[in-house]
Enzyme design. Structure first.
Site, PDB file in Angstrom:
ATOM      1  N   GLU A 279      -0.513   9.300   4.887  1.00 45.78           N
ATOM      2  CA  GLU A 279      -1.612   9.956   5.944  1.00 45.78           C
ATOM      3  C   GLU A 279      -1.867  11.255   5.312  1.00 45.78           C
ATOM      4  OE1 GLU A 279      -0.201   9.698   9.929  1.00 45.78           O
ATOM      5  OE2 GLU A 279       0.726   7.608   9.557  1.00 45.78           O
TER       6      GLU A 279
ATOM      7  N   CYS B 150       6.422   5.773   9.080  1.00 53.57           N
ATOM      8  CA  CYS B 150       6.785   5.117   7.720  1.00 53.57           C
ATOM      9  C   CYS B 150       8.153   5.284   7.420  1.00 53.57           C
ATOM     10  CB  CYS B 150       5.770   5.264   6.751  1.00 53.57           C
ATOM     11  SG  CYS B 150       4.132   4.901   7.307  1.00 53.57           S
TER      12      CYS B 150
ATOM     13  N   LYS C 110       7.565  -1.959  -1.946  1.00 56.40           N
ATOM     14  CA  LYS C 110       7.068  -0.949  -0.887  1.00 56.40           C
ATOM     15  C   LYS C 110       8.406   0.033  -0.253  1.00 56.40           C
ATOM     16  CE  LYS C 110       4.897   1.780   1.967  1.00 56.40           C
ATOM     17  NZ  LYS C 110       3.821   1.596   2.714  1.00 56.40           N
TER      18      LYS C 110
ATOM     19  N   GLU D 107       0.912  -1.244  -0.067  1.00 57.20           N
ATOM     20  CA  GLU D 107      -0.102   0.054  -0.147  1.00 57.20           C
ATOM     21  C   GLU D 107       0.923   1.126   0.102  1.00 57.20           C
ATOM     22  OE1 GLU D 107      -3.426  -0.133   0.272  1.00 57.20           O
ATOM     23  OE2 GLU D 107      -2.797   2.073  -0.545  1.00 57.20           O
TER      24      GLU D 107
HETATM   25  C1  UGA Z   1       4.844   7.805   3.543  1.00 62.10           C
HETATM   26  C2  UGA Z   1       4.956   7.552   1.488  1.00 62.10           C
HETATM   27  O1  UGA Z   1       4.728   8.572   1.109  1.00 62.10           O
HETATM   28  C3  UGA Z   1       3.565   6.894   1.211  1.00 62.10           C
HETATM   29  O2  UGA Z   1       3.742   6.588  -0.203  1.00 62.10           O
HETATM   30  C4  UGA Z   1       3.482   5.296   2.111  1.00 62.10           C
HETATM   31  O3  UGA Z   1       2.489   4.654   1.659  1.00 62.10           O
HETATM   32  C5  UGA Z   1       3.424   5.704   3.519  1.00 62.10           C
HETATM   33  O4  UGA Z   1       4.673   6.342   3.895  1.00 62.10           O
HETATM   34  C6  UGA Z   1       3.686   4.404   4.263  1.00 62.10           C
HETATM   35  O5  UGA Z   1       4.510   3.713   4.282  1.00 62.10           O
HETATM   36  O6  UGA Z   1       2.646   4.074   4.570  1.00 62.10           O
HETATM   37  P1  UGA Z   1       3.474   9.268   5.028  1.00 62.10           P
HETATM   38  O7  UGA Z   1       4.379   8.736   6.122  1.00 62.10           O
HETATM   39  O8  UGA Z   1       1.995   9.805   5.101  1.00 62.10           O
HETATM   40  O9  UGA Z   1       3.512   8.464   3.645  1.00 62.10           O
HETATM   41  O10 UGA Z   1       4.079  10.764   4.737  1.00 62.10           O
HETATM   42  P2  UGA Z   1       4.852  11.809   3.457  1.00 62.10           P
HETATM   43  O11 UGA Z   1       3.856  12.588   2.837  1.00 62.10           O
HETATM   44  O12 UGA Z   1       5.704  10.999   2.467  1.00 62.10           O
HETATM   45  O13 UGA Z   1       5.668  12.525   4.380  1.00 62.10           O
HETATM   46  C7  UGA Z   1       6.604  11.828   5.127  1.00 62.10           C
HETATM   47  C8  UGA Z   1       7.642  12.941   5.898  1.00 62.10           C
HETATM   48  O14 UGA Z   1       8.371  13.753   4.891  1.00 62.10           O
HETATM   49  C9  UGA Z   1       6.691  13.872   6.564  1.00 62.10           C
HETATM   50  O15 UGA Z   1       7.414  14.430   7.695  1.00 62.10           O
HETATM   51  C10 UGA Z   1       7.006  15.102   5.407  1.00 62.10           C
HETATM   52  O16 UGA Z   1       6.806  16.568   6.293  1.00 62.10           O
HETATM   53  C11 UGA Z   1       8.294  14.859   5.043  1.00 62.10           C
HETATM   54  N1  UGA Z   1       8.469  15.433   3.705  1.00 62.10           N
HETATM   55  C12 UGA Z   1       7.607  15.267   2.649  1.00 62.10           C
HETATM   56  C13 UGA Z   1       9.467  16.521   3.461  1.00 62.10           C
HETATM   57  O17 UGA Z   1      10.026  16.833   4.409  1.00 62.10           O
HETATM   58  N2  UGA Z   1       9.473  17.041   2.261  1.00 62.10           N
HETATM   59  C14 UGA Z   1       8.782  16.886   1.199  1.00 62.10           C
HETATM   60  O18 UGA Z   1       8.947  17.305   0.067  1.00 62.10           O
HETATM   61  C15 UGA Z   1       7.704  15.757   1.397  1.00 62.10           C
END
Ligand code: UGA
Length: 443
Positions: free
Chosen positions: A158, A266, A210, A154
């Protein structure tokens, strides 16, 4: 083909998957060992914040298409397709994944199976896990029952969980037989009809896909953050640099936002799980990912250093307002939250830290009870010597720097997420700092 599905594990992934499968028209039974969670979900209440999910769960519970239970016996009898969505956190005693919940499900479900069953893993696991699950199930299931294991990772984010489940950007079916592929194609027929790209592959590739996807996202973030540090040193601007890089389709602008770095339940644990497995197998990617992790931790330290510098290197007793506690906007999740890490570090250095997050105050209070929590950005910044913007909630972008400037003690802000407009804040008399931005000033 049966229209019944079991979803085992009702956390973020499972609750969302169960509700979305009900939305697609299946009869769904959600299973969990946590009685409190099952009681809440059965009443149509989602135990965490995820936009739209409460409504989806309560509607399908009301209409009878979605039920929840703690009984694995009921689950085994209910359906011939079981999605495993349990958590795989980081082990307590190392970097590897703690797979105990996956194997607890295996041990409980196996002996109860009374019909030929497809077990579909969705949890994030190191390659090789499905094979171990399959071996155990074969040993535990009654002799006249055939159990097959497939992996269907998946990729939901979030805050966008429903959208990512109903309209994923790809479907990965890790299968060992045509029969398993047929079943999963049936489950996802609507997405397939709508043209969602589908990759049918073997099980280890699906498991690795994944972890590799999250490792790549983490690497991208640490890369741009490393560039932010260099930008500071050479007088370049990281936001403009990221735009330039992002115009190249091969790089892409999404996921290239520099700042405090990644956190959550994650990315951090997944790169560590992959690093641990790679190191064990002697694969070079272990070193690469270990530097990604180190570079990520460095961003938190750098923001703490900037804050300490802004407090004239004497943070004790200083009033610091922290805007944001969740690991990212649209979530109340504070697991490994960079924002909360910075806030707690400054608290430990003796600063008086006051936090406001639009939805994560409660989860943050449980994780970091010594911080003060307030109900608005204005309350947080009142009398503050320094303001830190650490989670880029949309409401912070529209804050009025003039109005806030009237209630702070010093107009000093550090933007840890590059989410604010520097010109607006400076025009209102604020000293604005952010990592990797050209217009630096002394605070
Ligand atoms: C992440 C992956 O993006 C999903 O594809 C995956 O399914 C999920 O983990 C999982 O393994 O279940 P998520 O943890 O919800 O999703 O969050 P992201 O949107 O990826 O952000 C992760 C972290 O990176 C956050 O702390 C966010 O602030 C940071 N981030 C994200 C950045 O610092 N810069 C960015 O450009 C994007």
């Amino acid at each position: 083909m049966s229209e019944r599905i079991c979803v085992i594990g009702t956390g973020y992934l499972g609750a969302t998957h169960a509700a979305c499968m009900a939305e697609l028209g299946f009869d769904v039974l959600g299973v969990d060992v946590d009685e409190r969670k099952i009681a809440m979900l059965s009443a149509g209440v989602v135990p965490f914040a995820e936009p739209g999910l409460d409504e989806l769960v309560s509607r399908h519970v009301r209409e009878g298409r979605l039920r929840f239970t703690t009984s694995f016996a009921e689950a085994a009898e209910f359906a011939a397709v079981h999605f495993v969505c349990v958590g795989t956190p980081q082990s307590r005693d190392g970097d590897g994944a703690d797979l105990s919940a996956v194997f607890a499900v295996t041990e409980t479900l196996g002996p109860l199976l009374s019909q030929d069953t497809l077990v579909v893993g969705k949890s994030t696991v190191p390659p090789g896990t499905a094979e171990r699950v399959s071996e155990r199930l074969a040993a535990l299931a009654p002799p006249d029952v055939t159990v097959e294991v497939a992996w269907n990772p998946e990729f939901l984010r979030e805050g966008h969980a429903i959208e990512d489940t109903v309209r994923p950007d790809r479907l990965v079916l890790g299968v060992a037989s045509a029969e398993a592929e047929k079943t999963l194609r049936h489950v996802y027929r609507q997405s397939i009809r709508e043209g969602v790209p589908i990759e049918v592959t073997d099980v280890p590739t699906a498991e690795l896909a994944k972890l590799a996807a999250n490792a790549f996202l983490a690497t991208k973030i640490s890369f741009i953050n490393a560039m932010a540090e260099l930008s500071d040193l050479v007088g370049a601007d990281i936001v403009s640099l990221a735009d330039v890089l992002g115009y190249d389709d091969r790089i892409g602008r999404r996921g290239l936002n520099a700042g405090l770095g990644f956190g959550g339940g994650c990315l951090p644990k997944d790169i560590r799980a992959l690093t641990a497995q790679a190191a064990e197998l002697g694969a070079g990617v272990a070193q690469l990912l270990s530097s990604v992790d180190t570079a990520n931790a460095r961003m938190r330290d750098r923001v703490v250093d900037l804050a300490v510098e802004a407090c004239d290197f004497a943070p004790r007793g200083r009033r610091i307002a922290v805007l944001g506690a969740a690991f990212k906007p649209l979530s109340d999740d504070v697991r490994d939250s960079p924002a909360l890490h910075v806030a707690s570090t400054l608290d430990a250095l003796g600063a008086r830290v006051r936090v406001y997050d639009p939805v994560a105050n409660e989860t943050a209070r449980r994780a970091a009870p010594t911080l003060e929590y307030v109900d608005s950005a204005r309350d947080a910044v009142t009398d503050a010597d320094l303001v830190l913007h650490l989670t880029e909630w949309p409401e912070f972008r529209t804050l009025d720097p003039l109005a806030l400037g009237a209630v702070v003690n010093h107009r000093r802000i550090i933007d840890g997420r590059h989410g604010l407009d520097p010109d607006r804040w400076r025009l209102a008399g604020w000293s604005y700092r952010a990592l990797g931005r050209v217009t630096r000033e002394t605070v």
